[in-house]
Write an enzyme that holds these catalytic residues in place. Sequence first.
Site, PDB file in Angstrom:
ATOM      1  N   ASP A  18       0.870  -1.164   0.000  1.00  0.00           N
ATOM      2  CA  ASP A  18       0.000   0.000   0.000  1.00  0.00           C
ATOM      3  C   ASP A  18       0.914   1.222   0.000  1.00  0.00           C
ATOM      4  OD1 ASP A  18      -2.370   1.595   0.302  1.00  0.00           O
ATOM      5  OD2 ASP A  18      -1.901   1.770   2.436  1.00  0.00           O
ATOM      6  N   ASP A  20      -0.068   5.037   1.022  1.00  0.00           N
ATOM      7  CA  ASP A  20      -0.261   6.015   2.084  1.00  0.00           C
ATOM      8  C   ASP A  20      -0.151   5.361   3.458  1.00  0.00           C
ATOM      9  OD1 ASP A  20      -0.771   7.860   0.059  1.00  0.00           O
ATOM     10  OD2 ASP A  20      -2.904   7.458   0.083  1.00  0.00           O
ATOM     11  N   ASN A 142      -4.123   9.629  -6.671  1.00  0.00           N
ATOM     12  CA  ASN A 142      -2.948  10.499  -6.664  1.00  0.00           C
ATOM     13  C   ASN A 142      -1.649   9.713  -6.456  1.00  0.00           C
ATOM     14  OD1 ASN A 142      -4.395  13.120  -6.709  1.00  0.00           O
ATOM     15  ND2 ASN A 142      -5.151  12.436  -4.734  1.00  0.00           N
TER      16      ASN A 142
END
Length: 244
Positions: A18, A20, A142
């Site tokens: 992952d 973030d 993003n």
Amino acid sequence: MTDRTKTSLDTYEAVLFDLDGVLTPTAEVHMRAWERMFNAYLDSRGGQPPYTEQDYFDYVDGKPRYDGVRSFLASRGIELPEGTPDDPPDVETVSGLGNRKNVEFSRVLETDGVQAFPGSIRLVDHLEKAGVKVAVVSSSRNARAVLAAAGILDRFPVIVDGNVAAERHLAGKPAPDTFLAAADDLEVLADRAVVVEDALSGVAAGRAGSFGLVVGVDRGAGADRLRESGADVVVADLGELVAE
């Protein structure tokens, strides 16, 4: 912890990260952006208690943006039209609020920038030297901008982010679809791959996909809750997984 904590990650063929909160501290940027957006919205409605950090972990963390909006609003008994991804950020729809949050995120990222966690890069370096394939699996649209801002975009040949998920019609976490897609892109079977997540929904996705190992990174969700969601191993920093 179980005996699986003794398993070295370099005995697997791939590690799926992952982004973030795992590779970069952009979870903090997301948390600030969600807080600003939701509290401004709740203030406009009146009569609602403020959005809190616990709300982030309970309803938003690790989920695709619109799912996070929908989940939090449901916790407050608020129903809004779905709208479309093209909704402007000032429109009062699920999509509009999600796009409003993205505007806040871009502002914070541009102002503050982001640096990767040193321990996480240490693990990526170790895996690359061991010949283990790596990928990024993120709900964020993003992701590439964040990886570029952190100077590590070229370290990951496979990136399955929110844009890829939308293009391929992949269900978001806690469904395992995005992780399974990344493993497939790397030509690795799920049971030969490791999922590394800091979000409860992401850990649950790793467990649902029957991956060989699910590593939880405790950035605030809580070690016990990560294990309850399916983590085999929980660490505070990924540098702990690099053999001395």
